[in-house]
Design an enzyme around this catalytic site. Structure first.
Site: not given
Ligand code: GLV
Length: 322
Positions: A157-159, A239, A241, A270, A288, A290
């Protein structure tokens, strides 16, 4: 005037936008996530029309039934595994997220973790601060070169695409990827090579970066068996889940040298960590964060507010999930 409950303080720009659009905004006074009981109690009393929720709020059937006046839950997050999608569909409740907000930043953070590991930045920092540095040594703290190596992306996806972009154009790496649908743009833009299975990517990658949403299909995607397929010299970056990785299996793999190291921003339990994780020298851990820049957080606040405003104007919210 529509009443909204915001489950924890977020940047002021989002709240101001809601107020300008005639929302009566109540923000939780607690500087921590609400428990489910607390959230239900507030919603039962408040007769709210909408909720701006965080990824730490479990929005399930029980919460929805406690607040039948709430027609929309707008998540302040890219991920939305805290939502029970089936329960929302069954009740005609609308759910939104903030996919654009912070996406680029998450890619930068994934790269921060990759570089911290391959340049041994955290180990070097600790070494110096402990007073161990006695002068230049050709044999000291050897890292890993990246140019010409392969970055494996799981989920484009985008990331994932932003991480691939930096790999190809910033660090001269090859890109291998797996996704449930082939991403021809990624192939064209970054010469990425598609593999039909996660396993095939794990076999060829020197760094594996995870960018999938959490679902039943991706829970423990990285388990003992898959970790064993990775190269002994490879690094795992997460980064996305926490539960996408079986964290106990990861600790074992790192201990036994099954893989070289891991960079994690998210954790299976978490904010708790699997036993032994924090003691390992070959992991870099961040809490968490990022997408934690002022700019990204403000973008997220604006997106969440815009989803709510569109919904109450009778339009389809820009980031509709269901
Ligand atoms: C952070 O983990 C988000 O989903 O924005």
């Amino acid at each position: 005037m529509k009443k909204i409950f915001v489950t924890r303080r977020i940047p002021e720009n989002g709240l101001a936008l809601l107020r300008e659009n005639d929302f009566a905004v109540d923000v939780s006074s607690k500087n921590r996530p609400l428990t489910k009981r607390e959230l239900i109690k507030v919603l039962r009393k408040g007769n709210y029309d909408s909720v701006l929720s965080l990824l730490t709020d479990a929005i399930d059937a029980e919460v929805m039934d406690a607040a039948p006046s709430v027609k929309i839950f707008a998540n302040y997050a890219i991920g939305f595994n805290n939502f029970d999608l089936a329960a929302a569909k069954a009740r005609g409740v609308t759910l939104t997220n903030t996919p654009g907000g912070g996406a680029e930043r998450v890619a930068e953070h994934a790269w921060g973790l990759i570089l911290a590991l391959t340049c041994r930045i955290v180990e070097g920092d600790v070494y110096i601060k402990k007073g161990k540095y006695k002068g230049w040594d050709p044999m000291l703290l050897h890292g890993t070169n990246l140019a010409g190596k392969t970055l494996g992306i799981i989920g484009t996806g985008r990331i994932g695409a932003d991480v691939a972009h930096r790999a190809r154009n910033g660090f001269m790496m090859e890109v291998a990827y797996y996704d449930i649908v082939r991403n021809e743009k990624l192939e064209k833009d970054f010469g990425a090579v598609f593999y039909q299975t996660v396993e095939e990517v794990l076999r060829v990658a020197d760094v594996v970066s995870l960018h999938v949403p959490l679902s039943d299909a991706t829970r423990h995607l990285m388990n003992k068996e898959r970790l064993a397929i990775m190269k002994k010299t490879a690094y795992l970056i997460n980064t996305s889940r926490g539960p996408v990785v079986d964290e106990c299996a990861l600790v074992e793999a790192l201990r036994r040298g099954v893989i070289a190291g891991a960079g994690l921003d998210v954790f299976e339990f978490e904010p708790k960590l699997a036993k032994g994780l924090a003691k390992l020298p070959n992991v870099v851990l961040t809490p968490h964060i990022a997408s934690a820049t002022e700019l990204a957080r403000k973008e997220m606040a604006e997106l969440a507010a815009r989803n709510l405003i569109s919904f109450f104007e009778g339009k389809t919210p820009p980031n509709l999930i269901v």
